[in-house]
Design an enzyme around this catalytic site. Structure first.
Site, PDB file in Angstrom:
ATOM      1  N   HIS A   1       0.830  -1.206   0.000  1.00 39.51           N
ATOM      2  CA  HIS A   1       0.000   0.000   0.000  1.00 39.51           C
ATOM      3  C   HIS A   1       0.870   1.263   0.000  1.00 39.51           C
ATOM      4  O   HIS A   1       0.739   2.124  -0.861  1.00 39.51           O
ATOM      5  CB  HIS A   1      -0.915  -0.035   1.232  1.00 39.51           C
ATOM      6  N   GLU A   2       1.762   1.343   0.955  1.00 40.38           N
ATOM      7  CA  GLU A   2       2.589   2.550   1.075  1.00 40.38           C
ATOM      8  C   GLU A   2       3.505   2.702  -0.136  1.00 40.38           C
ATOM      9  O   GLU A   2       3.765   3.820  -0.586  1.00 40.38           O
ATOM     10  CB  GLU A   2       3.398   2.533   2.377  1.00 40.38           C
TER      11      GLU A   2
ATOM     12  N   HIS B   1       1.672   4.441  -2.885  1.00 39.36           N
ATOM     13  CA  HIS B   1       1.739   5.909  -2.725  1.00 39.36           C
ATOM     14  C   HIS B   1       3.095   6.410  -3.216  1.00 39.36           C
ATOM     15  O   HIS B   1       3.192   7.433  -3.884  1.00 39.36           O
ATOM     16  CB  HIS B   1       1.622   6.298  -1.253  1.00 39.36           C
TER      17      HIS B   1
ATOM     18  N   HIS C   1       3.400   6.647  -6.909  1.00 37.44           N
ATOM     19  CA  HIS C   1       2.631   7.794  -7.391  1.00 37.44           C
ATOM     20  C   HIS C   1       3.480   9.065  -7.268  1.00 37.44           C
ATOM     21  O   HIS C   1       3.501   9.911  -8.157  1.00 37.44           O
ATOM     22  CB  HIS C   1       1.359   7.912  -6.544  1.00 37.44           C
TER      23      HIS C   1
END
Ligand SMILES: [Zn+2]
Length: 671
Positions: A461-462, A465, A468
């Site tokens: 998940h991290e 980010h 991105h």
């Protein structure tokens, strides 16, 4: 005196940064910015190149100077750092508000958009449109006294929110539970027991000492057979920073919460919104409180009956009414029985170094980059690592720090943050740099940190980010990477990335038994995948409870701590299935909405989950490593950052607007 914060380096010189450097550096930069801005406006600068570029430049410099300060305050907190950090908050808020309320600047930006609009790129126009919107949201057109009031409110909020965080951290750190009878440890995983023993030794105590960090809390909740131990940690956890529990009233956030809500409401009405929720939605993909509420209600209708069924089954399994501190424990037992699967038993298959290597291989395969570890960088803690993302032509694309282990003085949870934003303004360029922070169990004496699969999912998940932020191709800092992205679309790349941690093609890449090196056996893999939708109903209603509570307290006139608790009780009555004891003070440590960026935005997780599941379904249709689909995701979403509207970007990638079905299917809630 040389100030390491004011020297220009590609990366912060963490080891040289002292608390006494912070305020002087920030004051100096803000003063310089103010003078430069006034000079630009006085000289009549009113073109993209003469005005927008220099402002992007000054904001970039300020944010990359402030970033290591905020980061260190979060991960190596100390009294000195905290004081220096807090001293800067009002200065920064005042600067940002002054900028956003500057009428001359507002007029100049409007003129630039009008005059140069047709010759500017879409990204440049988006930057100007965002800026004009933010001017209006800061009350640029208001009479002077109301502008001043808005500014004062922003400053007060920054201070109160920081205090909220401090109270949670202090209350968490102050608590510990001493165990002297080995029998009370029954069921606990060996590494947790070992950690507790080491913690006791450090304080020259017999037995075991449990602190309240996330790995301890979660392990005790899920595994401790001794009910009083579970109850003890549960009570401490849900009464942090409140009027209840063993530190009742010591770091109580109750008053702060009502102050924060009241000030936010006033702020929103000053600039013409009926409440803070509508104000917050002005910059989001969702258009109104009614739309968000409808969205959450729709999910509630699908998930609540399933959650109720799951809860009843769990009660039958436990053979008695469940207390709040029983739920995770019996859920884990039932899961073990049903899938012959234990999260803890799988830890040896997920040694952290191997998971990281596998995660990088997934990203490399998808996006055609390479990820390379670098040595010899400057850091604030020996556990920190640094990596670079390298393009196929060997040019550098970005970099990131990873700081993964739980320790005291470090904020709980997991997050990605910006260290340096991408900037390409003429000759002067900067590559994006990120921080990836988790709170995993530290390595033991002779073995690496071993993760549960849900921790693996957190890491993915991290990193989503992070990608991105780091893969962006946007040149202007205020819309590069995660900047300028609608908040309810920001979780798209991260939740999208989670899906890979659940794929049979990926699990062999990220698992290798710590002693034998063998990947997760096929049977275990199938059990793990089978367990993905386990208690999806209960998990969903829990998220809905947070989201509806957040939306309500930010859209209704809530002014007292009592009303906050009453609202939570009403929301729970409608959507929750777990019964909470009267001493539960969950809101008092709900940092997402009181001190983080999720105020009237907690629904974003679910909102973006719809986008993420739908985006991932495109990969499922053509193979999860399909080069074309990955390329499209990279160019339409990841590289675009905030340079375009989130819905437009999604439609370009998917060929249509988002649909909720892929998420319902993923959660096992499809009709
Ligand atoms: Zn996230």
């Amino acid at each position: 005196m040389t100030n390491p914060l004011l020297e220009s380096h590609d990366l912060p010189r963490f080891s040289a940064i002292r608390a006494e450097h912070i305020e002087p550096a920030i004051r100096q930069l803000i003063d310089e910015n103010r003078l430069r801005l006034a000079a630009l406006l006085d000289a009549g600068a009113n073109s993209w190149k003469e005005l927008v570029v220099p402002i992007e430049e000054m904001q970039h410099r300020l944010s990359r100077t402030w970033s290591p300060v905020g980061h260190m305050n979060g991960v190596v907190n100390s009294d000195e750092l905290r004081a220096a950090y807090n001293a800067c908050l009002p200065l920064l808020t005042a600067w940002h508000t002054d900028l956003a309320q500057n009428e001359r600047l507002y007029r100049a930006y409007s003129q630039i958009l009008e005059r140069e609009g047709p010759s500017l790129t879409a990204a440049q126009r988006k930057l100007l449109e965002n800026a004009l919107r933010d001017f209006r949201l800061a009350g640029v057109g208001l009479p002077e006294d109301r502008k001043q009031r808005f500014k004062a409110l922003m400053e007060q909020l920054a201070t109160l929110q920081s205090k909220f965080d401090e109270n949670v951290l202090d209350a968490t750190n102050a608590w510990s539970h001493h165990v002297t009878a080995a029998a009370e440890l029954a069921g606990l995983p060996a590494p947790i027991v070992e950690r507790a023993r080491a913690a006791a030794e450090l304080r020259k105590l017999d037995g075991w000492l449990f602190s309240l960090d996330a790995p301890n809390y979660q392990a005790v909740m899920a595994h401790a057979e001794f009910e009083p131990l579970r109850r003890s940690l549960y009570e401490a956890w849900v009464t942090r920073a409140s009027d209840q529990g063993s530190f009742a009233n010591r770091w109580d956030n109750t008053t702060l919460m009502s102050q924060i809500l009241t000030l936010r409401r006033e702020l929103a009405t000053l600039v013409g919104f009926p409440n803070y929720a509508e104000y917050s939605l002005a910059t989001k993909m969702a258009t109104s409180v009614a739309e968000v509420r409808g969205f959450l209600e729709q999910l509630a209708v699908r998930s609540r009956p399933v959650a109720q069924q799951e809860y009843e089954t769990l009660t039958v399994f436990a053979g008695r009414e469940l207390a709040a501190w029983d739920v995770a424990f019996f859920a884990e037992r039932l899961k073990r029985q049903r899938f012959e699967l234990s999260e803890e038993a799988l830890r040896p298959y997920f040694p952290l170094p191997h998971v990281i290597a596998g995660l990088f291989r997934v990203a490399e395969r998808l996006y055609g980059v390479r990820i390379v570890e670098r040595q010899g960088f400057d850091t604030y803690h020996r556990d920190v690592r640094f990596y670079e993302i390298v393009n196929p032509d060997d040019s550098r694309r970005g970099g990131f720090y990873v700081d993964l282990y739980a320790r005291t003085k470090k904020r709980g949870g997991a997050w990605m943050d910006e260290c340096v934003g991408r900037k390409h303004l003429g000759a002067d360029t900067a590559l994006p740099v990120a921080y990836l922070v988790c709170n995993f169990m530290p390595p033991g004496a002779n073995q690496p940190s071993l993760l549960t699969h849900s921790e693996v999912v957190t890491l993915f998940h991290e990193f989503g980010h992070g990608l991105h932020h780091m893969l962006t191709r946007v040149d202007y800092p205020s819309i590069a990477g995660i900047n300028g992205v609608a908040w309810d679309a920001v979780e798209l790349p991260s939740q999208f990335m989670e899906n890979f941690a659940w794929r049979p093609e990926v699990l062999p890449l990220i698992s290798a038994h710590v002693s034998t090196g063998e990947p997760l056996p096929q049977k275990e893999l199938e059990r793990l995948l089978g367990s993905r939708t386990y208690h999806a109903g209960m998990h969903t209603v829990r998220q809905l409870e947070f989201a509806l509570f957040d939306l309500r307290i930010h859209s209704e006139a809530i002014e007292s701590g009592i009303q906050i608790l009453e609202t939570l009780a009403e929301v729970r009555e409608r959507v929750a299935v777990v019964k909470h004891p009267a001493f539960n003070r969950f809101p008092n440590s709900f940092q997402h909405i009181f001190s983080g960026g999720y105020a009237a935005g907690y629904y974003s997780y679910k909102w973006a989950e719809v986008l993420a599941a739908d985006a991932f379904s495109a990969f499922e249709e053509s193979g999860i490593f399909d080069a074309q689909v990955a390329r499209r995701f990279l160019t339409a979403i990841l590289e675009q950052g905030g340079s375009r509207d989130a819905m437009d970007a999604f439609v370009e990638f998917r060929g249509r607007k988002p649909q909720i079905e892929p998420l319902l299917k993923q959660l096992g809630l499809a009709a």
